[in-house]
Design an enzyme around this catalytic site. Structure first.
Site, PDB file in Angstrom:
ATOM      1  N   TRP A 103       0.836  -1.208   0.000  1.00 41.02           N
ATOM      2  CA  TRP A 103       0.000   0.000   0.000  1.00 41.02           C
ATOM      3  C   TRP A 103       0.865   1.250   0.000  1.00 41.02           C
ATOM      4  CZ3 TRP A 103      -4.335  -1.053  -1.946  1.00 41.02           C
ATOM      5  CH2 TRP A 103      -4.995  -2.237  -1.639  1.00 41.02           C
ATOM      6  N   ASP A 172      -1.540   6.569   6.554  1.00 41.19           N
ATOM      7  CA  ASP A 172      -2.593   5.704   6.039  1.00 41.19           C
ATOM      8  C   ASP A 172      -2.902   4.700   7.146  1.00 41.19           C
ATOM      9  OD1 ASP A 172      -4.179   3.809   4.837  1.00 41.19           O
ATOM     10  OD2 ASP A 172      -2.799   3.366   3.184  1.00 41.19           O
ATOM     11  N   LYS A 196     -12.135  -1.722   6.705  1.00 37.04           N
ATOM     12  CA  LYS A 196     -11.374  -2.664   7.524  1.00 37.04           C
ATOM     13  C   LYS A 196     -11.756  -2.552   8.990  1.00 37.04           C
ATOM     14  CE  LYS A 196      -8.230  -3.122   3.923  1.00 37.04           C
ATOM     15  NZ  LYS A 196      -7.524  -2.263   2.983  1.00 37.04           N
TER      16      LYS A 196
HETATM   17  C1  LIG Z   1      -6.981  -1.792   1.968  1.00 36.02           C
HETATM   18  C2  LIG Z   1      -5.957  -0.754   2.069  1.00 36.02           C
HETATM   19  C3  LIG Z   1      -5.874   0.299   1.147  1.00 36.02           C
HETATM   20  C4  LIG Z   1      -6.781   0.393  -0.060  1.00 36.02           C
HETATM   21  O1  LIG Z   1      -8.001   0.849   0.327  1.00 36.02           O
HETATM   22  P1  LIG Z   1      -9.179   1.137  -0.714  1.00 36.02           P
HETATM   23  O2  LIG Z   1     -10.219   1.687   0.199  1.00 36.02           O
HETATM   24  O3  LIG Z   1      -9.550  -0.170  -1.346  1.00 36.02           O
HETATM   25  O4  LIG Z   1      -8.698   2.110  -1.718  1.00 36.02           O
HETATM   26  C5  LIG Z   1      -4.914   1.261   1.351  1.00 36.02           C
HETATM   27  N1  LIG Z   1      -4.074   1.214   2.390  1.00 36.02           N
HETATM   28  C6  LIG Z   1      -4.122   0.216   3.296  1.00 36.02           C
HETATM   29  C7  LIG Z   1      -3.165   0.209   4.437  1.00 36.02           C
HETATM   30  C8  LIG Z   1      -5.057  -0.798   3.153  1.00 36.02           C
HETATM   31  O5  LIG Z   1      -5.102  -1.778   4.059  1.00 36.02           O
END
Ligand SMILES: *Cc1c(COP(=O)(O)O)cnc(C)c1O
Length: 360
Positions: A103, A172, A196
């Site tokens: 990511w 993030d 998540k």
């Molecule tokens: C799942 C995830 C993403 C991607 O997220 P989307 O909402 O599908 O764009 C980005 N960063 C991390 C750390 C993730 O776990």
């Protein structure tokens, strides 16, 4: 009663049962309005109040001051990979990224694609992202520092966030949003796709320090402009109304559990139980280095791919689903987000012992 399994999927992921039950109860008639929240105008008083309630809860749970604003955006964390360089780059300055996994790489790729000056100041790619790097220095010309607080695929997590001084720290937190207490003042911006640890897919939570809003240029796409969405309290265009509603219920659930410290305590119990089981065995081999282990995504291998396949299948037959690891690590990944009850991890650990006995 519906048949519910223990859902270890990485995202979209398990939600608290009580939240789902509230959604069910309120679905046809949202609090006497005679319609579902999905059918209601985003310009209505009721929905406006809901957005405000969700914002206030998010700030209250972690103690964010009024120097910060919460935004509910669309496009997932992936849209933020582009929004961050578009809004927060500065002339003569360079964005800094720390590469701790897939990511993080995607976030870096967007800065590159947008032709913004950037550099990667640390990476753990040399060891297939088994650890969080600690040896790096922040440049005096840094526009911001971007980290991925939890690496969903590899199962590593920042244990202590870096001190970036006056340089804005951006994280993030998609896969560890509100899983433990942190000092909100360390951050200039955090963001998380909700699916998540905070709600359903389709809504992204951004918490931004208000002074950064001045950086947003006029000439970027409106849909990615933080300043405009902040001015309109996330209602510049039609947001994911249902998603925001569920996020608010999940935040209320955190408060009902006793707040962030109570959530963190259970998360630590769950992770400890699972890592202790892994450490006690020769059969299971954890991926992440001990000093970088994630509370949210636990990754490990078995002696062969054949056994890994069998493990995933037999676990699913025992109502323990979603345990297949990501292809870049292989093996097993148990995502044990806030909403995974302790009992789910206890059941998993029992299954693991049984499986090792039969196959080890
Ligand atoms: C799942 C995830 C993403 C991607 O997220 P989307 O909402 O599908 O764009 C980005 N960063 C991390 C750390 C993730 O776990």
């Amino acid at each position: 009663m519906a048949h519910r399994v223990f859902n270890f999927n990485p995202g979209p992921a398990t939600l608290p049962l009580s939240v789902l039950q509230t959604v069910q109860e309120e679905l046809l008639d949202y609090r006497g309005e005679g319609m579902s929240i999905m059918e209601m105008s985003h310009r209505s008083k009721t929905f406006g109040a809901l957005v405000q309630e969700a914002e206030e809860r998010i700030k209250r749970i972690m103690g964010f001051s009024d120097d910060y604003q919460v935004l509910f955006l669309q496009g997932g964390a992936t849209a933020q990979f582009a929004a961050i360089p578009l809004n927060l780059s500065q002339d003569g300055k360079t964005a800094e990224y720390i590469n701790t996994g897939s990511w993080a790489k995607k976030a870096i790729a967007e800065a590159k694609k947008l032709n913004k000056p950037y550099r990667v100041i640390a990476s753990s790619e040399d060891d297939n992202f088994t650890y969080i790097p600690t040896d790096f220095t922040i440049g005096s010309d840094a526009a911001y520092v971007h980290i991925t607080s939890n690496n969903t695929i590899f199962g590593t997590q920042w244990q202590e966030y870096p001190d970036t001084g006056d340089v804005p720290l951006i994280a993030d937190m998609s896969s560890d949003f509100y899983c433990r207490r942190f000092d909100p003042n360390q951050f200039a911006l955090i963001y998380a796709g909700a699916q998540k640890n905070a709600g359903p897919s389709g809504v992204t939570i951004v918490i931004i320090r208000k002074d950064l809003l001045e950086r947003s240029p006029e000439d970027i796409p409106t849909i990615l402009n933080y300043r405009i969405f902040a001015e309109k309290n996330s209602l510049y265009n039609t947001p994911n109304t249902f998603g925001i509603y569920v996020v608010n219920l999940v935040m209320k659930w955190i408060e009902d559990q006793g707040g962030i410290d109570a959530i963190e305590k259970v998360n630590r119990q769950k992770a400890q139980l699972l890592y202790d089981a892994l450490d006690a065995s020769e059969f299971y081999r954890p991926h992440a280095r001990k000093d970088s282990r994630s509370l949210m995504n636990v990754t490990w291998r078995l002696p062969s791919e054949e056994l890994e396949k069998k493990f995933v299948e037999e676990a699913a037959a025992n109502d323990l689903v979603g345990l297949k690891g990501h292809r870049s690590v292989g093996g097993i990944r148990a995502s044990i987000y806030n909403a995974m009850p302790l009992e789910g991890v206890q059941r998993l650990v029992e299954f693991m012992k049984d499986f090792e006995q039969k196959n080890g």
